[in-house]
Design a protein around this motif. Structure first.
Motif, PDB file in Angstrom:
ATOM      1  N   ASP A  12       9.736  38.067  14.425  1.00 59.65           N
ATOM      2  CA  ASP A  12       8.304  37.802  14.317  1.00 59.65           C
ATOM      3  C   ASP A  12       7.928  37.739  12.832  1.00 59.65           C
ATOM      4  N   ARG A  13       7.053  36.795  12.485  1.00 66.57           N
ATOM      5  CA  ARG A  13       6.540  36.634  11.110  1.00 66.57           C
ATOM      6  C   ARG A  13       7.653  36.339  10.097  1.00 66.57           C
ATOM      7  N   SER A  14       8.675  35.626  10.545  1.00 73.44           N
ATOM      8  CA  SER A  14       9.785  35.308   9.634  1.00 73.44           C
ATOM      9  C   SER A  14       9.606  33.959   8.955  1.00 73.44           C
ATOM     10  N   GLY A  15       8.496  33.277   9.257  1.00 72.27           N
ATOM     11  CA  GLY A  15       8.236  31.999   8.593  1.00 72.27           C
ATOM     12  C   GLY A  15       8.552  30.780   9.444  1.00 72.27           C
ATOM     13  N   LYS A  16       8.754  31.000  10.745  1.00 74.32           N
ATOM     14  CA  LYS A  16       9.113  29.888  11.626  1.00 74.32           C
ATOM     15  C   LYS A  16       8.038  28.819  11.693  1.00 74.32           C
ATOM     16  N   ASP A  17       6.770  29.241  11.767  1.00 72.44           N
ATOM     17  CA  ASP A  17       5.679  28.265  11.896  1.00 72.44           C
ATOM     18  C   ASP A  17       5.605  27.376  10.660  1.00 72.44           C
ATOM     19  N   THR A  18       5.655  27.987   9.486  1.00 72.11           N
ATOM     20  CA  THR A  18       5.587  27.233   8.228  1.00 72.11           C
ATOM     21  C   THR A  18       6.748  26.257   8.122  1.00 72.11           C
ATOM     22  N   GLN A  19       7.955  26.738   8.364  1.00 73.31           N
ATOM     23  CA  GLN A  19       9.130  25.873   8.223  1.00 73.31           C
ATOM     24  C   GLN A  19       9.131  24.771   9.278  1.00 73.31           C
ATOM     25  N   SER A  20       8.662  25.100  10.482  1.00 76.78           N
ATOM     26  CA  SER A  20       8.702  24.077  11.529  1.00 76.78           C
ATOM     27  C   SER A  20       7.751  22.920  11.220  1.00 76.78           C
ATOM     28  N   LEU A  22       7.142  21.833   8.196  1.00 75.25           N
ATOM     29  CA  LEU A  22       7.867  21.045   7.185  1.00 75.25           C
ATOM     30  C   LEU A  22       8.971  20.218   7.852  1.00 75.25           C
ATOM     31  N   ILE A  23       9.640  20.821   8.827  1.00 74.67           N
ATOM     32  CA  ILE A  23      10.703  20.107   9.548  1.00 74.67           C
ATOM     33  C   ILE A  23      10.110  18.910  10.291  1.00 74.67           C
ATOM     34  N   LEU A  24       8.975  19.165  10.965  1.00 74.10           N
ATOM     35  CA  LEU A  24       8.339  18.084  11.726  1.00 74.10           C
ATOM     36  C   LEU A  24       7.974  16.916  10.819  1.00 74.10           C
ATOM     37  N   SER A  28       9.768  13.417  11.258  1.00 72.32           N
ATOM     38  CA  SER A  28       8.839  12.362  11.689  1.00 72.32           C
ATOM     39  C   SER A  28       8.865  11.148  10.770  1.00 72.32           C
ATOM     40  N   SER A  29       9.226  11.369   9.507  1.00 74.99           N
ATOM     41  CA  SER A  29       9.256  10.236   8.588  1.00 74.99           C
ATOM     42  C   SER A  29      10.458   9.332   8.868  1.00 74.99           C
ATOM     43  N   ARG A  30      11.358   9.795   9.731  1.00 71.54           N
ATOM     44  CA  ARG A  30      12.558   9.012  10.042  1.00 71.54           C
ATOM     45  C   ARG A  30      12.678   8.602  11.496  1.00 71.54           C
ATOM     46  N   MET A  31      12.101   9.380  12.392  1.00 79.16           N
ATOM     47  CA  MET A  31      12.156   9.029  13.816  1.00 79.16           C
ATOM     48  C   MET A  31      11.012   9.736  14.546  1.00 79.16           C
ATOM     49  N   LYS A  32      10.805   9.349  15.802  1.00 75.16           N
ATOM     50  CA  LYS A  32       9.787  10.038  16.594  1.00 75.16           C
ATOM     51  C   LYS A  32      10.200  11.501  16.738  1.00 75.16           C
ATOM     52  N   ALA A  33       9.230  12.405  16.644  1.00 74.21           N
ATOM     53  CA  ALA A  33       9.559  13.826  16.725  1.00 74.21           C
ATOM     54  C   ALA A  33       8.376  14.606  17.281  1.00 74.21           C
ATOM     55  N   LYS A  34       8.704  15.685  17.986  1.00 74.74           N
ATOM     56  CA  LYS A  34       7.678  16.562  18.569  1.00 74.74           C
ATOM     57  C   LYS A  34       8.006  18.008  18.252  1.00 74.74           C
ATOM     58  N   LEU A  35       6.957  18.785  18.023  1.00 79.37           N
ATOM     59  CA  LEU A  35       7.114  20.223  17.825  1.00 79.37           C
ATOM     60  C   LEU A  35       6.731  20.928  19.130  1.00 79.37           C
ATOM     61  N   ILE A  36       7.607  21.799  19.610  1.00 80.97           N
ATOM     62  CA  ILE A  36       7.277  22.606  20.785  1.00 80.97           C
ATOM     63  C   ILE A  36       7.469  24.074  20.420  1.00 80.97           C
ATOM     64  N   HIS A  37       6.948  24.963  21.255  1.00 81.70           N
ATOM     65  CA  HIS A  37       6.993  26.390  20.935  1.00 81.70           C
ATOM     66  C   HIS A  37       7.110  27.176  22.237  1.00 81.70           C
ATOM     67  N   PHE A  38       8.102  28.041  22.301  1.00 82.77           N
ATOM     68  CA  PHE A  38       8.225  28.959  23.444  1.00 82.77           C
ATOM     69  C   PHE A  38       7.981  30.385  22.969  1.00 82.77           C
ATOM     70  N   SER A 189      17.477  24.610   2.138  1.00 82.84           N
ATOM     71  CA  SER A 189      18.656  24.905   2.976  1.00 82.84           C
ATOM     72  C   SER A 189      18.562  24.186   4.319  1.00 82.84           C
ATOM     73  N   ILE A 190      17.353  24.169   4.867  1.00 83.12           N
ATOM     74  CA  ILE A 190      17.157  23.533   6.177  1.00 83.12           C
ATOM     75  C   ILE A 190      17.391  22.026   6.084  1.00 83.12           C
ATOM     76  N   LYS A 191      16.943  21.442   4.973  1.00 82.67           N
ATOM     77  CA  LYS A 191      17.042  19.991   4.807  1.00 82.67           C
ATOM     78  C   LYS A 191      18.494  19.497   4.878  1.00 82.67           C
ATOM     79  N   VAL A 192      19.420  20.286   4.368  1.00 87.00           N
ATOM     80  CA  VAL A 192      20.841  19.921   4.435  1.00 87.00           C
ATOM     81  C   VAL A 192      21.239  19.707   5.898  1.00 87.00           C
ATOM     82  N   GLU A 193      20.781  20.610   6.754  1.00 91.97           N
ATOM     83  CA  GLU A 193      21.101  20.516   8.185  1.00 91.97           C
ATOM     84  C   GLU A 193      20.390  19.340   8.839  1.00 91.97           C
ATOM     85  N   LEU A 194      19.138  19.118   8.433  1.00 88.89           N
ATOM     86  CA  LEU A 194      18.383  18.000   9.018  1.00 88.89           C
ATOM     87  C   LEU A 194      19.045  16.676   8.657  1.00 88.89           C
TER      88      LEU A 194
END
Ligand code: DGP
Ligand code: NA
Ligand code: NA
Length: 214
Positions: A12-20, A22-24, A28-38, A189-194
């Motif tokens: 909890d509060r580890s920064g997932k919302d902020t990073q997600s 940025l990921i979206l 999205s700048s390269r393909m269709k994308a959706k953000l979901i949350h469970f 770091s995340i961008k390398v994976e993306l």
């Protein structure tokens, strides 16, 4: 073209919302994308989960464990449809939280196998981005403590459980521990994976949709 399925996990509060976000934006700048949350708190099961987290209703550990799993299963058909039709999915939390939070309760009725059980066979993500964080840092963030699971001792147990869940997962998903840092450093770091995933998607190298823990 089969689109990538990316999961972002962490305490909890580890920064997932902020990073997600940025990921979206990046995907999205390269393909269709959706953000979901469970948990998806908008559905009938999600409203009950929300009431549980806000300490308005009591449920047994097994009941809430299964309810979270059902809340994820509700989205499976739509998720498969999106992935097969070229829409990338970025999910904040998934079955990994499901197993880790329930295992962290350390109750006899929920050994690791029971924690994994209801989610066996769900759609496996291509990559799990696990935001590593120190409990002392997340517990100092604004809003920490508002919901049921937000106590430092419990978050420390969740961190340990995520390690167990990781060991169960590395055969079926690519699990990447993202080091702590500033928002920008973490996203680098995340961008390398993306980039890796987007390249695989573009050359149709993601392969068929796989099943998790099955
Ligand atoms: P969030 O809205 O992402 O802050 O998640 C709400 C809380 O629920 C958070 O403390 C993590 C926890 N959680 C998420 N998924 C599951 C699950 O499947 N089982 C359990 N027991 N807890 C979960
Ligand atoms: Na939370
Ligand atoms: Na959260």
């Amino acid at each position: 073209m089969r689109a990538p399925f990316i999961v972002i996990e962490g305490l909890d509060r580890s920064g997932k919302d902020t990073q997600s976000e940025l990921i979206l934006e990046y995907v999205s700048s390269r393909m269709k994308a959706k953000l979901i949350h469970f948990p998806n708190r908008e559905t009938t099961t999600g409203r009950l989960i929300n009431d549980y987290l806000q300490k308005r209703v009591k449920l047994t550990d097994t009941e809430i464990h299964n309810l979270y799993a059902v809340n994820r299963r509700e989205e499976e058909v739509a998720m498969r449809h999106d992935l097969l039709n070229g829409t990338a999915l970025i999910s904040i939390r998934y079955a990994f939280s499901g197993a880790a939070y329930s295992k962290a309760k350390d109750v006899p009725e929920l050994p690791l196998e029971a924690c994994l059980g209801p989610d066996r066979g769900v759609i496996a993500p291509d990559t799990v981005l696990f935001l590593t964080s120190r409990v002392a840092d997340v517990s100092a963030r604004a809003g920490f403590g508002d919901e049921l699971y937000e106590t430092s001792p419990f978050q420390a147990k969740v961190a340990a459980s995520f390690e167990l869940v990781k060991q169960e997962s590395v055969d079926s998903v690519r699990w990447v521990d993202i080091p702590t840092g500033t928002i920008e450093e973490v996203f680098e770091s995340i961008k390398v994976e993306l980039d890796r995933m987007l390249a695989d998607a573009a050359s149709d190298n993601l392969g068929p949709i796989r099943r998790l823990w099955a």
